[in-house]
Design an enzyme around this catalytic site. Sequence first.
Site, short mmCIF file in Angstrom:
data_model
loop_
_atom_site.label_atom_id
_atom_site.label_comp_id
_atom_site.label_asym_id
_atom_site.label_seq_id
_atom_site.Cartn_x
_atom_site.Cartn_y
_atom_site.Cartn_z
N ASN A 299 72.85 4.45 -12.42
CA ASN A 299 72.34 5.82 -12.45
C ASN A 299 70.99 5.96 -11.74
O ASN A 299 70.26 6.92 -11.96
CB ASN A 299 72.28 6.36 -13.88
CG ASN A 299 71.45 5.46 -14.81
OD1 ASN A 299 70.69 4.63 -14.35
ND2 ASN A 299 71.60 5.65 -16.11
N ARG B 241 59.74 5.58 -18.70
CA ARG B 241 59.72 5.46 -20.15
C ARG B 241 58.48 6.16 -20.68
O ARG B 241 57.39 6.02 -20.12
CB ARG B 241 59.71 3.99 -20.60
CG ARG B 241 61.06 3.29 -20.47
CD ARG B 241 62.16 3.88 -21.35
NE ARG B 241 63.47 3.25 -21.16
CZ ARG B 241 64.44 3.74 -20.39
NH1 ARG B 241 64.27 4.86 -19.71
NH2 ARG B 241 65.60 3.12 -20.32
N HIS C 156 66.60 13.37 -22.54
CA HIS C 156 66.85 12.21 -21.67
C HIS C 156 68.24 12.33 -21.04
O HIS C 156 69.22 11.78 -21.54
CB HIS C 156 66.74 10.93 -22.50
CG HIS C 156 66.63 9.68 -21.68
ND1 HIS C 156 66.24 8.49 -22.20
CD2 HIS C 156 66.87 9.44 -20.37
CE1 HIS C 156 66.24 7.56 -21.25
NE2 HIS C 156 66.63 8.12 -20.13
N GLN D 84 63.29 8.53 -29.44
CA GLN D 84 64.40 9.37 -29.00
C GLN D 84 65.49 9.38 -30.06
O GLN D 84 65.95 8.30 -30.42
CB GLN D 84 64.95 8.85 -27.66
CG GLN D 84 63.95 9.07 -26.54
CD GLN D 84 64.52 8.88 -25.14
OE1 GLN D 84 63.89 9.28 -24.20
NE2 GLN D 84 65.68 8.31 -25.01
P1 NDP Z 1 63.63 -1.59 -10.39
O1 NDP Z 1 63.59 -2.88 -11.11
O2 NDP Z 1 64.49 -1.44 -9.18
O3 NDP Z 1 62.15 -1.19 -9.93
C1 NDP Z 1 61.06 -1.29 -10.77
C2 NDP Z 1 59.87 -1.64 -9.91
O4 NDP Z 1 58.72 -1.58 -10.75
C3 NDP Z 1 59.92 -3.05 -9.32
O5 NDP Z 1 59.67 -2.98 -7.94
C4 NDP Z 1 58.82 -3.76 -10.08
O6 NDP Z 1 58.20 -4.76 -9.32
C5 NDP Z 1 57.87 -2.63 -10.33
N1 NDP Z 1 56.87 -2.90 -11.35
C6 NDP Z 1 57.03 -3.53 -12.53
N2 NDP Z 1 55.87 -3.56 -13.20
C7 NDP Z 1 54.97 -2.94 -12.43
C8 NDP Z 1 53.59 -2.68 -12.57
N3 NDP Z 1 52.92 -3.07 -13.65
N4 NDP Z 1 52.97 -2.02 -11.57
C9 NDP Z 1 53.63 -1.64 -10.46
N5 NDP Z 1 54.95 -1.87 -10.27
C10 NDP Z 1 55.60 -2.50 -11.24
O7 NDP Z 1 63.96 -0.49 -11.47
P2 NDP Z 1 64.65 0.94 -11.28
O8 NDP Z 1 63.98 1.63 -10.14
O9 NDP Z 1 66.11 0.79 -11.26
O10 NDP Z 1 64.26 1.64 -12.67
C11 NDP Z 1 62.91 1.82 -13.05
C12 NDP Z 1 62.86 2.25 -14.49
O11 NDP Z 1 63.41 3.55 -14.61
C13 NDP Z 1 63.70 1.41 -15.46
O12 NDP Z 1 63.00 0.27 -15.91
C14 NDP Z 1 63.97 2.35 -16.58
O13 NDP Z 1 62.95 2.24 -17.57
C15 NDP Z 1 63.87 3.72 -15.94
N6 NDP Z 1 65.18 4.37 -15.91
C16 NDP Z 1 65.28 5.61 -16.47
C17 NDP Z 1 66.48 6.25 -16.52
C18 NDP Z 1 66.59 7.62 -17.07
O14 NDP Z 1 67.70 8.01 -17.41
N7 NDP Z 1 65.53 8.38 -17.17
C19 NDP Z 1 67.70 5.60 -16.02
C20 NDP Z 1 67.47 4.37 -15.32
C21 NDP Z 1 66.26 3.77 -15.34
P3 NDP Z 1 58.66 -6.30 -9.54
O15 NDP Z 1 60.03 -6.39 -9.00
O16 NDP Z 1 57.65 -7.09 -8.80
O17 NDP Z 1 58.60 -6.55 -11.03
#
Ligand code: NDP
Length: 394
Positions: free
Chosen positions: A147, A285, A333, A314
């Site tokens: 998603n 989140r 959500h 939630q």
């Molecule tokens: P990804 O894992 O593709 O991307 C997350 C990115 O965040 C990575 O590049 C990661 O870097 C980076 N990151 C982690 N910690 C930090 C930090 N402290 N500062 C800066 N960057 C950071 O995840 P997605 O894009 O697929 O999803 C992101 C989030 O979205 C999920 O974790 C989830 O919580 C949320 N989500 C929400 C949904 C909704 O329905 N609202 C549905 C799907 C997801 P690195 O790889 O180096 O750790």
Amino acid sequence: MAKVVLVLYPDPVTGYPPEYARDSIPVLQGYPGGQSLPSPSSIDFTPGELVGCVSGALGLRKFLEEGGHQLVVTSDKDGPDSEFERELPDADIVISQPFWPAYLTAERIAKAPKLKLAITAGIGSDHVDLDAAISRGITVAEETYSNSISVAEHAVMQILALVRNFVPSHQWAAEGGWNIADCVAHAYDVEGLDVGVMAAGRIGQAVLRRMAPFDVNLHYTDTRRLPAELEQELNVTFHPDVASLVRAVDVVSIHAPLHPQTYHLFDEKLLATMRRGSYIVNTARAEICVRDAIVAALESGQLAGYAGDVWYPQPPPADHPWRTMPHNAMTPHISGSTLSAQARYAAGTREILEDWFAGRPIREEYLIVDGGKLAGTGAASYTAGGGSSPGSGS
Ligand code: NDP
């Protein structure tokens, strides 16, 4: 044979099944970046059906019951008297969705000695105490990418809704008004603004790509810098940390996972460094932001708007301040649970279950915890030993 406890959001109050607005959903060929779509041996639902609620049972009932497994489906998930807690002690597998999370705390995991597999139907397994899952040897898996684009579209919609003051303007129209001055006194063009994403992973990058045609100046921060060719292609400016990002933008869209490094990152101090009248969209989140600091920043005008679809807890209580704070465009959500997204994560859940029952390895990209450690996508996205247990925040 396994006992599977499936925790899903309640059916529509208007009844199940709903009357569908469309007859089909597009057939996709794959995800951006080349990951293939879920590939179960078959599915027992028509893509586009509402399967994310209790009666939909993620389309798994026939498959599980014909396989001789016991299936319990409930939306009653909170508190010691909930059906979820009553069913946990002899559950082998728990499946839950981030939209209606069955919080699998360390205490609950301790009450479930048979639990071996926790599946997140969707993306984001922070409702599971990953440290407890690691020490108990429980496998945690989710449907990576299922998603991501759904969420990116929602974030772009909410950026536009905030900047252009859509929600109050719609309200004036719905209530019989024609109060143009009231509507436009808080409305701007997006064109020319500085728009940044906090984390440029799957969703963050999709937001950058979708915002580029609006002729905005794009910015991002992430723990890992994007390849130079991609930065050039997107014409996006990198910032080494979130403090630098938020000072440089008018709009920030949050797309990092919730873990110890991001918990309560957007606090009063950080918000005070943003340009007056900035906008925040948070579809990642809720606990990445300090709840009451967001309310105060909107009330003072430091923020011109806040939107998103993630809350804590939630569902949030009826008096949660984000329901009524000024200039909010919050939704429940929902961003990752469109009918289109449900078809993918329901099929992905079936794929994980088929592999699990057959003793085959679960796809690496679906794994969060496996073999007593963070694994697959989880090893890249989460931090072990940080104590970011679900239910730890405001
Ligand atoms: P990804 O894992 O593709 O991307 C997350 C990115 O965040 C990575 O590049 C990661 O870097 C980076 N990151 C982690 N910690 C930090 C930090 N402290 N500062 C800066 N960057 C950071 O995840 P997605 O894009 O697929 O999803 C992101 C989030 O979205 C999920 O974790 C989830 O919580 C949320 N989500 C929400 C949904 C909704 O329905 N609202 C549905 C799907 C997801 P690195 O790889 O180096 O750790």
